[in-house]
Design a protein around this motif. Sequence first.
Motif, short mmCIF file in Angstrom:
data_model
loop_
_atom_site.label_atom_id
_atom_site.label_comp_id
_atom_site.label_asym_id
_atom_site.label_seq_id
_atom_site.Cartn_x
_atom_site.Cartn_y
_atom_site.Cartn_z
N ALA A 271 -25.53 59.48 -34.93
CA ALA A 271 -25.42 60.81 -35.57
C ALA A 271 -26.64 61.12 -36.45
O ALA A 271 -27.11 60.25 -37.19
CB ALA A 271 -24.14 60.88 -36.39
N ALA A 272 -27.12 62.36 -36.39
CA ALA A 272 -28.26 62.79 -37.22
C ALA A 272 -27.88 62.72 -38.69
O ALA A 272 -26.76 63.07 -39.07
CB ALA A 272 -28.62 64.21 -36.85
N GLY A 273 -28.81 62.22 -39.50
CA GLY A 273 -28.62 62.24 -40.96
C GLY A 273 -27.65 61.20 -41.47
O GLY A 273 -27.28 61.22 -42.65
N ILE A 274 -27.26 60.26 -40.58
CA ILE A 274 -26.29 59.23 -40.95
C ILE A 274 -26.92 57.85 -40.80
O ILE A 274 -27.66 57.60 -39.85
CB ILE A 274 -25.04 59.31 -40.02
CG1 ILE A 274 -24.29 60.62 -40.26
CG2 ILE A 274 -24.12 58.10 -40.21
CD1 ILE A 274 -23.56 60.72 -41.58
N VAL A 275 -26.61 56.96 -41.76
CA VAL A 275 -26.96 55.54 -41.58
C VAL A 275 -25.67 54.75 -41.74
O VAL A 275 -24.86 55.01 -42.63
CB VAL A 275 -28.04 55.09 -42.60
CG1 VAL A 275 -27.59 55.27 -44.04
CG2 VAL A 275 -28.42 53.63 -42.34
N VAL A 276 -25.43 53.82 -40.80
CA VAL A 276 -24.20 53.01 -40.86
C VAL A 276 -24.51 51.72 -41.61
O VAL A 276 -25.45 51.01 -41.29
CB VAL A 276 -23.68 52.70 -39.44
CG1 VAL A 276 -22.53 51.68 -39.50
CG2 VAL A 276 -23.20 53.98 -38.75
N ILE A 277 -23.76 51.49 -42.69
CA ILE A 277 -23.87 50.23 -43.46
C ILE A 277 -22.47 49.63 -43.43
O ILE A 277 -21.58 50.03 -44.19
CB ILE A 277 -24.33 50.50 -44.91
CG1 ILE A 277 -25.68 51.24 -44.93
CG2 ILE A 277 -24.43 49.17 -45.67
CD1 ILE A 277 -26.15 51.62 -46.33
N ASP A 278 -22.26 48.68 -42.51
CA ASP A 278 -20.87 48.26 -42.24
C ASP A 278 -20.83 46.78 -41.94
O ASP A 278 -20.41 46.37 -40.87
CB ASP A 278 -20.35 49.08 -41.04
CG ASP A 278 -18.82 49.09 -41.01
OD1 ASP A 278 -18.26 49.12 -39.90
OD2 ASP A 278 -18.20 49.01 -42.08
N ASP A 279 -21.30 45.97 -42.89
CA ASP A 279 -21.45 44.54 -42.65
C ASP A 279 -20.32 43.77 -43.32
O ASP A 279 -20.37 43.43 -44.50
CB ASP A 279 -22.82 44.10 -43.21
CG ASP A 279 -23.10 42.63 -42.91
OD1 ASP A 279 -24.27 42.21 -43.01
OD2 ASP A 279 -22.12 41.91 -42.56
N ARG A 280 -19.27 43.52 -42.54
CA ARG A 280 -18.08 42.86 -43.10
C ARG A 280 -18.39 41.43 -43.55
O ARG A 280 -17.91 40.99 -44.59
CB ARG A 280 -16.96 42.85 -42.06
CG ARG A 280 -16.49 44.24 -41.67
CD ARG A 280 -15.44 44.18 -40.59
NE ARG A 280 -15.00 45.53 -40.21
CZ ARG A 280 -14.13 45.76 -39.21
NH1 ARG A 280 -13.62 44.74 -38.52
NH2 ARG A 280 -13.78 47.00 -38.91
N ALA A 281 -19.21 40.75 -42.78
CA ALA A 281 -19.48 39.32 -43.07
C ALA A 281 -20.06 39.16 -44.47
O ALA A 281 -19.67 38.27 -45.23
CB ALA A 281 -20.43 38.76 -42.02
N SER A 282 -20.99 40.07 -44.83
CA SER A 282 -21.57 39.93 -46.17
C SER A 282 -20.98 40.94 -47.14
O SER A 282 -21.50 41.15 -48.24
CB SER A 282 -23.10 40.14 -46.08
OG SER A 282 -23.33 41.42 -45.53
N ASN A 283 -19.91 41.58 -46.73
CA ASN A 283 -19.25 42.57 -47.59
C ASN A 283 -20.25 43.61 -48.11
O ASN A 283 -20.24 43.97 -49.30
CB ASN A 283 -18.55 41.88 -48.78
CG ASN A 283 -17.32 42.67 -49.23
OD1 ASN A 283 -17.39 43.88 -49.32
ND2 ASN A 283 -16.21 41.99 -49.49
N HIS A 284 -21.15 44.04 -47.24
CA HIS A 284 -22.17 45.03 -47.62
C HIS A 284 -21.80 46.38 -47.01
O HIS A 284 -21.83 46.57 -45.80
CB HIS A 284 -23.54 44.57 -47.11
CG HIS A 284 -24.63 45.55 -47.45
ND1 HIS A 284 -25.78 45.70 -46.70
CD2 HIS A 284 -24.74 46.46 -48.46
CE1 HIS A 284 -26.54 46.64 -47.23
NE2 HIS A 284 -25.92 47.11 -48.31
N PHE A 285 -21.47 47.32 -47.90
CA PHE A 285 -21.04 48.65 -47.47
C PHE A 285 -21.78 49.69 -48.31
O PHE A 285 -22.49 49.32 -49.26
CB PHE A 285 -19.51 48.77 -47.62
CG PHE A 285 -18.76 47.76 -46.78
CD1 PHE A 285 -18.14 46.65 -47.37
CD2 PHE A 285 -18.73 47.88 -45.40
CE1 PHE A 285 -17.47 45.71 -46.60
CE2 PHE A 285 -18.06 46.94 -44.61
CZ PHE A 285 -17.44 45.85 -45.22
N PRO A 286 -21.66 50.96 -48.00
CA PRO A 286 -22.42 51.99 -48.76
C PRO A 286 -22.16 51.94 -50.27
O PRO A 286 -21.04 51.68 -50.71
CB PRO A 286 -21.90 53.31 -48.17
CG PRO A 286 -21.50 52.95 -46.77
CD PRO A 286 -20.94 51.57 -46.87
N THR A 287 -23.23 52.16 -51.03
CA THR A 287 -23.08 52.28 -52.49
C THR A 287 -23.89 53.49 -52.96
O THR A 287 -24.89 53.86 -52.32
CB THR A 287 -23.64 51.04 -53.24
OG1 THR A 287 -25.07 51.02 -53.08
CG2 THR A 287 -23.03 49.75 -52.72
#
Length: 339
Positions: A271-287
């Motif tokens: 999707a345009a204008g979107i970045v997915v930050i979805d790393d369950r293993a390191s518990n890294h999500f959007p902030t």
Amino acid sequence: TGPSVAVVGVTGAVGQEFLKVISDRNFPYRSIKMLASSRSAGKQLTFEDKEYVVEEMKDESFDGVDIALFSAGGGISKKMGPIAVEKGCIVVDNSSAFRMTEGVPLVIPEVNPEAMAHIKVGKRQGALIANPNCSTIICLMAVTPLHRHAKVKRMVVSTYQAASGAGAAAMEELELQTREVLAGKPPTCNIFSQQYAFNLFSHNAPVGENGYNEEEMKLVKETRKIWNCQEVQVTATCIRVPVMRAHAENVNLQFENPLDEDTARQILKEAAGIVVIDDRASNHFPTPLEVSSKDDVAVGRIRRDISLNGNYGLDIFVCGDQIRKGAALNAVQIAEKLL
Ligand code: 2RA
């Protein structure tokens, strides 16, 4: 050869970001006018290595202006927007003044560009285009690609909104209060009626008859207008949190058609204008800090809603910069589509 531009409310947080975005994106202006209230008139500012003096906005300020970017509050937009339009100017208004007005396009360029396709600079036709509310832009940037794929039936939004949504003074107060509280002093409460630092509270917008505040009703109404879909069920709870300039939003979605989380993740990655930050293993999500001053809206915590059978429900967590994509960038992208 480019358009003549006016920036209305140039000394405010969004006004300043208008200039940053215009410069970052090499927006091809022929000339630019820095307009503000009498309070700010006379201030000097340097933009792209050129000196400007902030002018007090008057009716004649809009003579010959092709595009005016407004972010000076609903009162100024209501008063001066139609005058500028009358003079053949295309107004892109960041206030809420005209968002729900019949015939005024309410536009997120990546979402519903068709709503403004009939408006082009150069015809001197005069028009007004409304910039949606920041929490609506940030939410719909993430949800619309999914909606296009599986049609949202119901959307439940919980927002965690930054100080910047209440203006530069609120950002200053958050910093001041934080210092005061750490120094054991009583917090200065001028913008909000209660302590903001190390706290959170229901959004400061007025609460209506139905118990929803205006911020929540904007999400409900603007979503339906932007998607041109009156039947979509939307509810929201908007909270002000002690974060400087990026909103966070949790969105629970129920679809008419099935959409599994892997497909959803893939759609969002594209999707345009979107970045997915979805790393369950390191518990890294959007902030909020990670998206601050950035263009893209970040999405993560993409997961099937286990309270529903099958793949008809999804939860996602979204963060976006309130001043940039939530206001200034969206407005300049609208202006780019006028060229
Ligand atoms: C807020 N969206 O965050 C509102 C105003 N921009 O307070």
